[in-house]
Design an enzyme around this catalytic site. Structure first.
Site, mmCIF file in Angstrom:
data_model
loop_
_atom_site.group_PDB
_atom_site.id
_atom_site.type_symbol
_atom_site.label_atom_id
_atom_site.label_comp_id
_atom_site.label_asym_id
_atom_site.label_seq_id
_atom_site.Cartn_x
_atom_site.Cartn_y
_atom_site.Cartn_z
ATOM 1 N N ASP A 92 -34.864 22.320 32.041
ATOM 2 C CA ASP A 92 -35.578 23.468 31.298
ATOM 3 C C ASP A 92 -34.401 23.929 30.389
ATOM 4 O O ASP A 92 -33.363 23.672 30.467
ATOM 5 C CB ASP A 92 -35.976 24.420 32.213
ATOM 6 C CG ASP A 92 -34.872 25.140 33.040
ATOM 7 O OD1 ASP A 92 -34.029 24.256 33.768
ATOM 8 O OD2 ASP A 92 -34.618 26.439 33.073
ATOM 9 N N GLU A 154 -33.811 26.267 35.895
ATOM 10 C CA GLU A 154 -32.430 27.081 36.077
ATOM 11 C C GLU A 154 -32.125 28.387 35.260
ATOM 12 O O GLU A 154 -31.633 29.064 35.704
ATOM 13 C CB GLU A 154 -31.445 25.936 35.947
ATOM 14 C CG GLU A 154 -30.007 26.279 36.325
ATOM 15 C CD GLU A 154 -29.193 27.048 35.278
ATOM 16 O OE1 GLU A 154 -28.088 27.627 35.553
ATOM 17 O OE2 GLU A 154 -29.527 27.051 34.110
#
Length: 455
Positions: A92, A154
């Site tokens: 991400d 994250e």
């Protein structure tokens, strides 16, 4: 593979790795609320396919509430006396922010001198691709067992941070490579050995029922903003060093930025001095920092001639990697609660807090990493810490308490991560792949030799 064969093998892989990095960076995999979930799933599916093509036969996923899927891959150790290495990165990315500040669309990878520009291309998709590069170099059969953890949320924060200790067998390993950072500067191989902890505290002041005319009441009516500013001013001494008792600070013995490098990286205006005393390493990594990250007060543009009845500030505390997070936060809270500026009490509310991390150095994995980094970049590795935090590191370390933790990767401190025009350099990506390959080779050899000597 010896050093020459290894470098030739990686050079032959670079065109494919660059192409896959472009494909991955073109996906806006932003796992923040308000952004579509489909691109995150698209990045997940692409990586699952790439891992399978790289020879990872066992691929699973962890689905936890309110987070993106975590990809787990596993390659068994080739022999009973081979170690297992866990590889971590995340797929991400941060939101792009103000796209007007970008020189090209953030999710259309564009060439820059020696590399590519796109959101998330350094943090952390370059490191995902570096892991894949190592697997490809060994045709999916590296000399160590491999466990792969690719996280999908994250940047926003995820319940996965606390998951590994609840399922330790999944994450059992002898060493782990946390690839969510990189070098101090391009061309300088760097091991990160410490992460500062982080905490938040809110302090507020309410003095009047509502604003009152400053001409009629100012001078006696307690101004909430003045009270708050007087309290905030006690957090630092005349030099700009943190003045809160009990927050740990030590000398920094590792490498650091030059002042010119830091001024450029931080965008410090000409003529404005840096704050604090001591080395940059102390101020940034082995000592505390308190930043006012938010302030509720009347805006200047619409300010009325009135005594302010209410003011509030949000503080971000960064503390020494080895200081207990609850203790560090408590020190700041106690300091603020002890104050009564103009005899007015403050309301202090502790918020989230997360631990720092300090890696153990000197073990066989650490020694193998030093050898590998020198082989990849042609010069001895430096070591630094970072003021940023990677909360999952502590979770993984608790799940595998005997494993050595190594933090290195393809980013560099000048790559503009979390900022406009983020970029990665192909030279750093290539050297990181070489380093990862050399690391598993050296670590496997040293581990087997150590096992044999203990028999």
């Amino acid at each position: 593979m010896d050093a020459r064969d290894l470098q030739a093998e990686v050079d032959g892989l670079m065109d494919g790795l660059r192409a896959d990095l472009e494909r991955l960076a073109a996906i806006p995999s932003i796992a923040f609320p308000g952004f579509p979930a489909e691109p995150v799933r698209e990045a997940h599916d692409l990586l699952v396919g790439l891992l399978g093509e790289a020879g990872v036969e066992r691929i699973e996923r962890i689905d936890l509430p309110d987070t993106a899927p975590v990809i787990l891959g596993e390659i068994p150790p080739p022999t009973p006396d081979a170690p297992t290495v866990l590889l971590y990165s995340h797929y991400d990315v941060q939101p792009a922010g103000d796209e007007k500040l970008w020189k090209s669309p953030p999710f259309e990878p564009a060439p820059v001198e020696g590399g590519l520009r796109a959101r998330g291309i350094a943090d952390d998709k370059s490191n995902v691709i570096a892991h894949l590069g190592m697997l490809r170099a060994f045709k999916g059969r590296p000399p160590v067992g491999v466990k792969i953890v690719f996280e999908g949320q994250e940047e926003y924060g995820s319940p996965f941070d606390d998951y590994p200790p609840t399922d330790p067998e999944r994450f059992a390993c002898d060493a782990m490579v946390i690839a969510d950072l990189g070098n101090l500067r391009p061309g300088t191989p760097t091991l990160t050995t410490g992460l500062r902890g982080a905490s938040e505290v809110v302090v507020e002041v309410r003095t009047l029922e509502e604003p009152r005319h400053s001409g009629e009441f100012g001078g006696a009516a307690p101004d909430a903003l003045l009270v708050l500013l007087k309290a905030l001013a006690t957090l630092h001494d005349v030099h700009g060093d943190v003045a809160v008792e009990g927050l740990r600070r030590e000398k920094w013995a590792g490498t650091s930025y030059t002042e010119d490098e830091f001024r450029s990286l931080a965008g410090v205006e000409d003529g404005v001095p840096l704050i604090g005393s001591g080395t940059l390493g102390e101020r940034l990594w082995s000592g505390p920092a308190i930043t006012v990250i938010g302030l509720d007060a009347p805006a200047v543009e619409h300010a009325a001639s009135a005594v302010v009845p209410y003011a509030r500030a949000k503080l971000n505390l960064r503390f020494h990697p080895r200081q207990d997070p609850k203790e560090a936060q408590a020190r700041l809270v106690e300091h603020l609660r002890s104050l009564t500026p103009f005899r007015v009490r403050l309301t202090v509310t502790p918020g989230d807090t997360g631990p720092g991390y300090e890696a153990t150095t000197g073990g066989p994995a650490y020694r193998a990493a030093l050898t590998a980094l020198k082989e990849a970049w042609g010069t001895d590795a430096s070591y630094v810490a970072t003021g940023g935090s990677i909360p999952l590191v502590n979770g993984l370390a608790k799940a595998a308490p005997g494993a050595e933790v190594l933090l290195f990767g393809a980013q560099d401190s000048m790559c503009n991560l979390h900022a406009p025009n983020e970029r990665v350099l192909f030279s750093e990506l290539r050297s990181t792949v070489v380093a990862m390959c050399a690391f598993v080779r050296e670590y496997a050899a040293g581990f087997r030799a150590g096992t044999a000597s203990r028999r």
